[in-house]
Scaffold this active site. Structure first.
Site, PDB file in Angstrom:
ATOM      1  N   ASN A  47       3.268  17.817  -1.552  1.00  0.00           N
ATOM      2  CA  ASN A  47       2.723  16.625  -2.549  1.00  0.00           C
ATOM      3  C   ASN A  47       4.122  15.823  -2.546  1.00  0.00           C
ATOM      4  O   ASN A  47       5.065  16.310  -3.392  1.00  0.00           O
ATOM      5  CB  ASN A  47       2.366  17.065  -3.877  1.00  0.00           C
ATOM      6  CG  ASN A  47       2.029  15.994  -4.704  1.00  0.00           C
ATOM      7  OD1 ASN A  47       2.378  15.165  -4.604  1.00  0.00           O
ATOM      8  ND2 ASN A  47       1.313  16.659  -5.857  1.00  0.00           N
TER       9      ASN A  47
ATOM     10  N   ARG B  38       4.719  13.251  -4.284  1.00  0.00           N
ATOM     11  CA  ARG B  38       5.134  12.981  -5.914  1.00  0.00           C
ATOM     12  C   ARG B  38       5.702  14.451  -6.651  1.00  0.00           C
ATOM     13  O   ARG B  38       6.234  14.060  -7.972  1.00  0.00           O
ATOM     14  CB  ARG B  38       3.817  12.912  -6.548  1.00  0.00           C
ATOM     15  CG  ARG B  38       3.367  11.478  -5.862  1.00  0.00           C
ATOM     16  CD  ARG B  38       1.772  10.916  -6.326  1.00  0.00           C
ATOM     17  NE  ARG B  38       1.867  10.989  -7.866  1.00  0.00           N
ATOM     18  CZ  ARG B  38       0.972  10.997  -8.627  1.00  0.00           C
ATOM     19  NH1 ARG B  38      -0.505  11.060  -7.985  1.00  0.00           N
ATOM     20  NH2 ARG B  38       0.616  10.644  -9.899  1.00  0.00           N
ATOM     21  N   CYS B  39       5.784  15.341  -6.038  1.00  0.00           N
ATOM     22  CA  CYS B  39       6.469  16.719  -6.622  1.00  0.00           C
ATOM     23  C   CYS B  39       8.022  16.663  -6.198  1.00  0.00           C
ATOM     24  O   CYS B  39       8.202  16.764  -4.897  1.00  0.00           O
ATOM     25  CB  CYS B  39       5.651  17.696  -6.476  1.00  0.00           C
ATOM     26  SG  CYS B  39       6.341  19.336  -6.937  1.00  0.00           S
ATOM     27  N   SER B  40       9.010  16.989  -7.209  1.00  0.00           N
ATOM     28  CA  SER B  40      10.253  17.269  -6.833  1.00  0.00           C
ATOM     29  C   SER B  40      10.432  18.070  -6.011  1.00  0.00           C
ATOM     30  O   SER B  40      11.521  18.328  -5.188  1.00  0.00           O
ATOM     31  CB  SER B  40      11.281  16.937  -8.107  1.00  0.00           C
ATOM     32  OG  SER B  40      10.719  18.014  -9.089  1.00  0.00           O
TER      33      SER B  40
END
Length: 114
Positions: A8, A10-12
């Protein structure tokens, strides 16, 4: 070596795990955006089995959808069904190689299957 990552962007933590994989010499990385192309229930079940995890250990319990659908996160069959319908519930990132699969939290755990 080939490695796949259920990613994902958007996930760090997912971005960090992907960076670890791409920086490793000799590792060919396939990025699987599981939110855009959700895995099937059997695919989720197989990857979790490969990681030695029960579905209840790989579900994102804090996601709003858990409450919205009234998911019993201790019911593995219900969790698998919910993950297939709502892939946001799948803990991320998951790294898969011939050596096994791991939820890369912390991201350095990606090295465990390299």
């Amino acid at each position: 070596m080939k490695a796949s990552i259920w990613h994902n962007s958007r996930c760090s933590k997912s971005r960090q795990a992907l960076a670890i994989l791409t920086e490793m010499p000799g590792v060919e990385v396939e990025v699987f955006d599981y939110l855009k192309t959700p895995p099937t229930r059997p695919e989720i079940e197989a990857v979790l089995a490969r990681a030695g995890l029960r579905p209840s250990e790989a579900v994102r319990k804090g996601e709003a959808v858990v409450k919205d659908i009234g998911l019993d996160t201790s019911d593995d069959a219900a969790v698998l069904d919910a993950m297939a319908r709502h892939p946001i519930l799948i803990e991320r990132p998951i790294v898969i190689t011939d050596k096994g699969a791991v939820i890369a939290r912390p991201p350095e755990k990606a090295r465990d299957v390299l």
